[in-house]
Design an enzyme around this catalytic site. Structure first.
Site, PDB file in Angstrom:
ATOM      1  N   HIS A 117       0.699  -1.428  -0.065  1.00  0.00           N
ATOM      2  CA  HIS A 117      -0.042   0.153  -0.105  1.00  0.00           C
ATOM      3  C   HIS A 117       0.781   1.413   0.120  1.00  0.00           C
ATOM      4  CE1 HIS A 117      -3.616  -2.137   0.253  1.00  0.00           C
ATOM      5  NE2 HIS A 117      -3.297  -2.665   1.634  1.00  0.00           N
ATOM      6  N   ASP A 141      -2.657 -10.161  -2.807  1.00  0.00           N
ATOM      7  CA  ASP A 141      -3.294  -9.978  -1.780  1.00  0.00           C
ATOM      8  C   ASP A 141      -4.745  -9.581  -1.757  1.00  0.00           C
ATOM      9  OD1 ASP A 141      -2.015  -8.516   1.192  1.00  0.00           O
ATOM     10  OD2 ASP A 141      -3.984  -7.655   0.365  1.00  0.00           O
ATOM     11  N   HIS A 149      -6.276  -7.102  -0.751  1.00  0.00           N
ATOM     12  CA  HIS A 149      -6.382  -5.715  -1.066  1.00  0.00           C
ATOM     13  C   HIS A 149      -5.574  -5.150  -2.046  1.00  0.00           C
ATOM     14  CE1 HIS A 149      -7.122  -6.531   3.280  1.00  0.00           C
ATOM     15  NE2 HIS A 149      -8.022  -5.955   3.193  1.00  0.00           N
ATOM     16  N   ASP A 177      -4.476 -12.979   2.709  1.00  0.00           N
ATOM     17  CA  ASP A 177      -5.728 -12.597   3.596  1.00  0.00           C
ATOM     18  C   ASP A 177      -6.918 -12.881   2.496  1.00  0.00           C
ATOM     19  OD1 ASP A 177      -4.634  -9.062   3.242  1.00  0.00           O
ATOM     20  OD2 ASP A 177      -4.559 -10.742   1.715  1.00  0.00           O
TER      21      ASP A 177
HETATM   22  N1  LIG Z   1     -12.019  -2.276   7.858  1.00  0.00           N
HETATM   23  C1  LIG Z   1     -10.999  -2.478   7.032  1.00  0.00           C
HETATM   24  C2  LIG Z   1      -9.900  -1.757   7.681  1.00  0.00           C
HETATM   25  C3  LIG Z   1      -8.513  -2.036   6.690  1.00  0.00           C
HETATM   26  N2  LIG Z   1      -7.407  -1.509   7.444  1.00  0.00           N
HETATM   27  C4  LIG Z   1      -6.274  -1.630   6.669  1.00  0.00           C
HETATM   28  C5  LIG Z   1      -6.048  -3.002   6.204  1.00  0.00           C
HETATM   29  C6  LIG Z   1      -4.663  -3.060   5.488  1.00  0.00           C
HETATM   30  C7  LIG Z   1      -4.550  -4.495   4.646  1.00  0.00           C
HETATM   31  C8  LIG Z   1      -3.187  -4.735   4.278  1.00  0.00           C
HETATM   32  S1  LIG Z   1      -2.663  -6.006   3.300  1.00  0.00           S
HETATM   33 ZN   LIG Z   2      -4.231  -7.356   2.376  1.00  0.00          ZN
END
Ligand SMILES: NCCCNCCCCCS
Ligand SMILES: [Zn+2]
Length: 343
Positions: free
Chosen positions: A159, A195, A197, A284
């Site tokens: 990120h 991932d 995200h 994840d």
């Molecule tokens: N309610 C979701 C909050 C997410 N907060 C950050 C998530 C980062 C994932 C990194 S792989």
């Molecule tokens: Zn993630």
């Protein structure tokens, strides 16, 4: 397969604000410890410590002032007399100004962040720089002729963009490794992010370039973090147009649909014919992950690795997310076992 690991990650474990409650961050030390234990239990291969690298290597993809900020943030925060975690709490959104870097640490924290999911503590810089050094060491192994390597990075990096941190990420370990591969003589590198995200950081860093193809399979940003990037129409810009590919997928996605998208992405990688593949390995996507909404089973990660192995490319795996700590070792190492055909 060679694994690169450092105990320095134990120096970093901040807090996060989740659902209105300040709590220990889900991105916790036990994640890397559990994966390392599984690497050893499965006899994946040797485990090596990272080499030492100058922070100028990080500035090949990040701005110099951002790297300086990360290195000095805790000391500037502590100098104000505060001893708890430093957290961004204001950001230059919409018509607020971001052309002037604030001088005060509280302003800098938001100037260099996309969200509050990035606590800075006394040990954060040492953990973050060690994590980037794992990825550089893994890439050096590939450049020296290894066919694959696993950088057991913690904290993650996908990120983080040129000038901002976010989502537990500070330095973009995978992007730093991609750039190191090109600096080492590669003409083209593919960066594939599996991932849950969207890898907004890697996308942003290479968006205008055709020497890196960025591909990401992830939760549709219409309903998944990071919400503001990762749509299918983000195709790259300038020289990079056509070298950025997003595969947003709905909540509840399981292996059938995921595997189909992955095979399509791998087809694009094969057509690009890169000299190397860097994989942002987040697990994840697991059905039990506490903050994500796909439904992959542990066995599916074997198939995920097999699919990547089918590309026959020198491959560096860089650890990203995965927050079901009890299963993260099995799931991450299953990808590596599948890649090696040990499924
Ligand atoms: N309610 C979701 C909050 C997410 N907060 C950050 C998530 C980062 C994932 C990194 S792989
Ligand atoms: Zn993630």
């Amino acid at each position: 397969m060679l694994t690169i690991y450092s105990d320095a990650h134990h120096l970093h474990h901040g807090c996060e604000l989740k659902d209105g409650v300040l709590m220990p961050c889900f991105e916790q030390p036990g994640r890397a410890d559990t994966i390392l234990a599984r690497v050893r239990a499965m006899g994946l291969g040797p485990v090596a410590a990272p080499g030492e690298y100058d922070s100028a290597r990080y500035a090949r993809v990040h701005s110099a002032r951002y790297v300086r900020f990360l290195e000095q943030a805790w000391d500037e925060w502590a100098a104000t007399g505060r001893s708890h975690d430093a957290l961004p709490l204001i950001w230059p959104v919409r018509d607020l100004r971001s052309d002037i870097e604030p001088e005060f640490i509280d302003g800098k924290l938001g100037f260099y962040a996309m969200d509050a999911g990035v606590a800075i503590t006394a040990g954060t810089w040492r953990a973050v720089s060690a994590s980037a050094n794992l990825a550089l060491t893994g890439m050096d192994a590939l450049l020296a002729g290894e066919s694959s390597a696993f950088a057991l990075c913690r904290p993650p990096g996908h990120h983080a963009a040129a000038e901002y941190m976010g989502g537990y990420c500070y330095l973009n370990n995978a992007a730093i490794a991609v750039q190191s591969c090109l600096d080492g003589g590669a003409r083209r590198v593919a960066l594939l992010d599996v991932d849950y995200h969207h890898g907004n950081g890697g996308q942003s860093i290479f968006y205008q370039r055709d020497d890196v193809m960025f591909l990401s399979l992830h939760g549709d940003p219409k309903s998944s973090y990071p919400y503001f990037s990762g749509h299918r129409d983000e195709a790259g810009a300038g020289a990079g147009l056509g070298f950025n590919h997003n595969y947003p997928l709905p909540h509840g996605t399981g292996w059938p649909a995921y595997g189909e998208a992955l095979r399509h992405a791998c087809g694009r990688v094969a057509a690009y014919a890169p000299d190397a593949l860097v994989v942002s390995l987040g697990v994840d996507t697991f059905k039990e992950d506490p903050i994500s909404q796909f439904r992959l089973e542990s066995e599916d990660f074997l198939r995920l690795g097999e699919t990547l192995g089918g590309l026959g490319l020198p491959t560096l795996f860089v650890m990203e997310g995965g927050y079901m700590v009890d299963d993260i070792g099995v799931n991450a190492v299953n990808v590596l076992m599948g890649f090696e055909g040990r499924a």
